[in-house]
Design an enzyme around this catalytic site. Structure first.
Site, PDB file in Angstrom:
ATOM      1  N   HIS A  66       8.162  15.009  -8.804  1.00 31.06           N
ATOM      2  CA  HIS A  66       9.177  15.408  -9.784  1.00 31.06           C
ATOM      3  C   HIS A  66       8.806  14.883 -11.162  1.00 31.06           C
ATOM      4  O   HIS A  66       8.238  13.794 -11.303  1.00 31.06           O
ATOM      5  CB  HIS A  66      10.577  14.948  -9.370  1.00 31.06           C
ATOM      6  CG  HIS A  66      10.765  13.466  -9.244  1.00 31.06           C
ATOM      7  ND1 HIS A  66      11.124  12.661 -10.305  1.00 31.06           N
ATOM      8  CD2 HIS A  66      10.673  12.632  -8.174  1.00 31.06           C
ATOM      9  CE1 HIS A  66      11.252  11.410  -9.893  1.00 31.06           C
ATOM     10  NE2 HIS A  66      10.970  11.358  -8.602  1.00 31.06           N
ATOM     11  N   ASP A  68      11.219  14.789 -13.683  1.00 31.44           N
ATOM     12  CA  ASP A  68      12.394  14.212 -14.334  1.00 31.44           C
ATOM     13  C   ASP A  68      12.480  12.720 -14.049  1.00 31.44           C
ATOM     14  O   ASP A  68      11.892  12.207 -13.089  1.00 31.44           O
ATOM     15  CB  ASP A  68      13.678  14.916 -13.886  1.00 31.44           C
ATOM     16  CG  ASP A  68      13.916  14.829 -12.388  1.00 31.44           C
ATOM     17  OD1 ASP A  68      12.932  14.898 -11.619  1.00 31.44           O
ATOM     18  OD2 ASP A  68      15.081  14.684 -11.971  1.00 31.44           O
ATOM     19  N   ASP A  99       8.155   5.913 -11.066  1.00 30.06           N
ATOM     20  CA  ASP A  99       8.984   6.921 -10.392  1.00 30.06           C
ATOM     21  C   ASP A  99       9.190   8.113 -11.302  1.00 30.06           C
ATOM     22  O   ASP A  99      10.184   8.190 -11.991  1.00 30.06           O
ATOM     23  CB  ASP A  99      10.319   6.284 -10.005  1.00 30.06           C
ATOM     24  CG  ASP A  99      11.179   7.170  -9.137  1.00 30.06           C
ATOM     25  OD1 ASP A  99      10.661   8.178  -8.617  1.00 30.06           O
ATOM     26  OD2 ASP A  99      12.374   6.869  -8.977  1.00 30.06           O
ATOM     27  N   GLU A 133      15.168  16.136  -9.368  1.00 32.79           N
ATOM     28  CA  GLU A 133      15.153  15.242  -8.201  1.00 32.79           C
ATOM     29  C   GLU A 133      16.098  14.072  -8.395  1.00 32.79           C
ATOM     30  O   GLU A 133      16.764  13.643  -7.458  1.00 32.79           O
ATOM     31  CB  GLU A 133      13.736  14.724  -7.952  1.00 32.79           C
ATOM     32  CG  GLU A 133      13.535  14.104  -6.568  1.00 32.79           C
ATOM     33  CD  GLU A 133      13.864  12.610  -6.498  1.00 32.79           C
ATOM     34  OE1 GLU A 133      13.922  12.061  -5.376  1.00 32.79           O
ATOM     35  OE2 GLU A 133      14.059  11.984  -7.559  1.00 32.79           O
ATOM     36  N   GLU A 134      16.162  13.552  -9.607  1.00 33.26           N
ATOM     37  CA  GLU A 134      16.975  12.366  -9.873  1.00 33.26           C
ATOM     38  C   GLU A 134      18.455  12.697 -10.083  1.00 33.26           C
ATOM     39  O   GLU A 134      19.287  11.791 -10.099  1.00 33.26           O
ATOM     40  CB  GLU A 134      16.443  11.629 -11.109  1.00 33.26           C
ATOM     41  CG  GLU A 134      15.022  11.100 -10.981  1.00 33.26           C
ATOM     42  CD  GLU A 134      14.907   9.924 -10.032  1.00 33.26           C
ATOM     43  OE1 GLU A 134      15.902   9.596  -9.349  1.00 33.26           O
ATOM     44  OE2 GLU A 134      13.817   9.326  -9.973  1.00 33.26           O
ATOM     45  N   GLU A 162       6.477   9.638  -3.916  1.00 36.81           N
ATOM     46  CA  GLU A 162       7.500   8.631  -4.193  1.00 36.81           C
ATOM     47  C   GLU A 162       6.892   7.229  -4.149  1.00 36.81           C
ATOM     48  O   GLU A 162       6.004   6.952  -3.328  1.00 36.81           O
ATOM     49  CB  GLU A 162       8.636   8.725  -3.176  1.00 36.81           C
ATOM     50  CG  GLU A 162       9.539   9.926  -3.358  1.00 36.81           C
ATOM     51  CD  GLU A 162      10.383   9.845  -4.621  1.00 36.81           C
ATOM     52  OE1 GLU A 162      10.537   8.741  -5.181  1.00 36.81           O
ATOM     53  OE2 GLU A 162      10.887  10.892  -5.059  1.00 36.81           O
ATOM     54  N   HIS A 348      13.839   2.613 -11.629  1.00 36.59           N
ATOM     55  CA  HIS A 348      15.205   2.767 -12.164  1.00 36.59           C
ATOM     56  C   HIS A 348      15.664   1.540 -12.941  1.00 36.59           C
ATOM     57  O   HIS A 348      16.840   1.457 -13.310  1.00 36.59           O
ATOM     58  CB  HIS A 348      16.209   3.083 -11.040  1.00 36.59           C
ATOM     59  CG  HIS A 348      16.012   4.420 -10.404  1.00 36.59           C
ATOM     60  ND1 HIS A 348      17.040   5.119  -9.801  1.00 36.59           N
ATOM     61  CD2 HIS A 348      14.913   5.206 -10.259  1.00 36.59           C
ATOM     62  CE1 HIS A 348      16.580   6.266  -9.319  1.00 36.59           C
ATOM     63  NE2 HIS A 348      15.285   6.329  -9.579  1.00 36.59           N
TER      64      HIS A 348
END
Length: 376
Positions: A66, A68, A99, A133-134, A162, A348
């Site tokens: 992903h 995003d 990520d 995805e997020e 991931e 994150h």
């Protein structure tokens, strides 16, 4: 600066907070087309999705990622601008470094190197990227999988980038994920004065026995390498804020992370039956985030175990822990799915980062996986 490091920095500099892509996929498609891939842009709603393929026929190996990222939070909390990639003491900092823009860049470099070395490889090598995805993950891989079903597109193996490693690159191989099911329970009562409880119905008191039974229940003992199914209450709200008013309504949010022993309809039926036994006046809304998936022993898992062992210097731990990933939408297509990526300690978080040495090793790791699966 190495190719993978340069591309990762370029992607980090694009502030692609979900569902924005900020031009990441266009830049990647340009490179993959130059390498001989056919590229299809699937814009669904406000979401960008990229499907790039090289070769034809089976087996079909998909590199899933992903573009995003989650919001960075207060920028003043970061040591440097989250969208201005910086290298300090051998570590690359920036939102998405781990990520998963680092993995996406490594996918691209590995794919370019692989098709240059093996232009007539067997089967199909594909790259699938989404910018959803997020977030809600509605118009991303979930919708793309529906398109694939309509087309009859099959997938044999899927490697998701991931950030799965825990302490060193390749020390963990993700072979499955638990399912995720969320519920919002609203219990109705009758508002009143706390001094006159006989004139009211307190929804907190009414719901308490049912909630106690829910959280005390042992749903299963686990499954294969899965930890047991878990139900967690995440939010409870009732009342007006005044301590002399019995609330008229209670709202409870909860989430289940569940093993392949269960599916969402069965869990929903079990919880509904429990609430009905307590004779509550309630409504219940469900949100199904994804069913569990598990990749048993087979070629993909054995090849990945072998390759990760070579790169990490020891056999990887094989795990089904963690949250959810987009592999949950690919697995129902009949694909064997694994997750392999960098260390996840900072994902994150403020000052998200990845070790430069790990990032520079990733393309070789992915290329080795591809070669052992598609070169006979």
């Amino acid at each position: 600066m190495s190719d993978v490091l340069e591309l990762t920095c370029d992607l980090i500099a694009r502030a692609s907070v979900t569902p924005a892509d900020a031009g990441c996929q266009a830049a990647i498609a340009q490179r993959l087309r130059a390498a001989g891939f056919g590229c299809e842009h699937l814009r669904l709603g406000e979401v960008e999705n990229l499907w790039a393929t090289h070769g034809s026929g089976a087996p079909v190996l998909v590199l899933l990622g992903h573009t995003d990222v989650v919001p960075p939070g207060p920028r003043e909390a970061w040591t440097s601008d989250p969208f201005d990639p910086q290298i300090r003491d051998g570590v690359l900092y920036g939102r998405g470094a781990a990520d998963m823009k680092g993995s996406v860049a490594a996918f691209v470099v590995a794919a370019e190197q692989f098709v240059a070395a093996h232009p007539t490889h067997s089967g199909t090598l594909a790259v699938l990227l989404t910018s959803d995805e997020e977030g809600d993950a509605i118009d991303g891989v979930r919708r793309v999988a529906e398109v694939f079903r309509e087309r009859g597109q099959t997938i044999d193996w899927c490697i998701t980038g991931e950030p799965s490693s825990t302490e060193r690159l390749g020390d963990l191989l993700r072979v499955g994920r638990r399912g995720s099911l969320s519920g919002t329970l609203t219990v109705k009562g009758v508002q009143g004065h706390v001094a006159y409880p006989h004139k009211a119905r307190n929804p907190i008191h009414l719901a308490a026995p049912a909630l106690a039974e829910l959280v005390a229940r042992q749903w299963d003992d686990g499954f294969e390498s899965f930890p047991p199914t878990s139900l967690q209450l995440s939010n409870i709200h009732a009342g007006t804020g005044a301590n002399n008013v019995i609330p008229g309504e209670l709202q409870v949010a909860f989430n289940l992370r569940y093993t392949p022993h269960w599916d969402a309809p069965r869990l929903e039926a079990e919880i509904t039956a429990l609430l009905d036994r307590h004779a509550l006046d309630y409504t219940l809304r469900w949100h199904r985030s994804g069913e569990p998936f598990y990749t048993p022993e087979g070629r993909l898992r054995s090849v990945a175990r072998e390759v990760l062992g070579e790169f990490a210097g020891a056999p990887p731990e094989e795990s089904t822990g963690g949250g959810t990933s987009d592999a949950r939408f690919i697995a129902p297509l009949g694909a064997q799915c694994i997750e392999v990526g960098p260390v996840n300690a900072s994902i994150h978080q403020v000052d998200e980062h990845v070790r430069v040495a790990d990032l520079q090793a990733l393309p070789a790791l992915y290329r080795t996986l591809i070669e052992r699966l598609l070169v006979e």
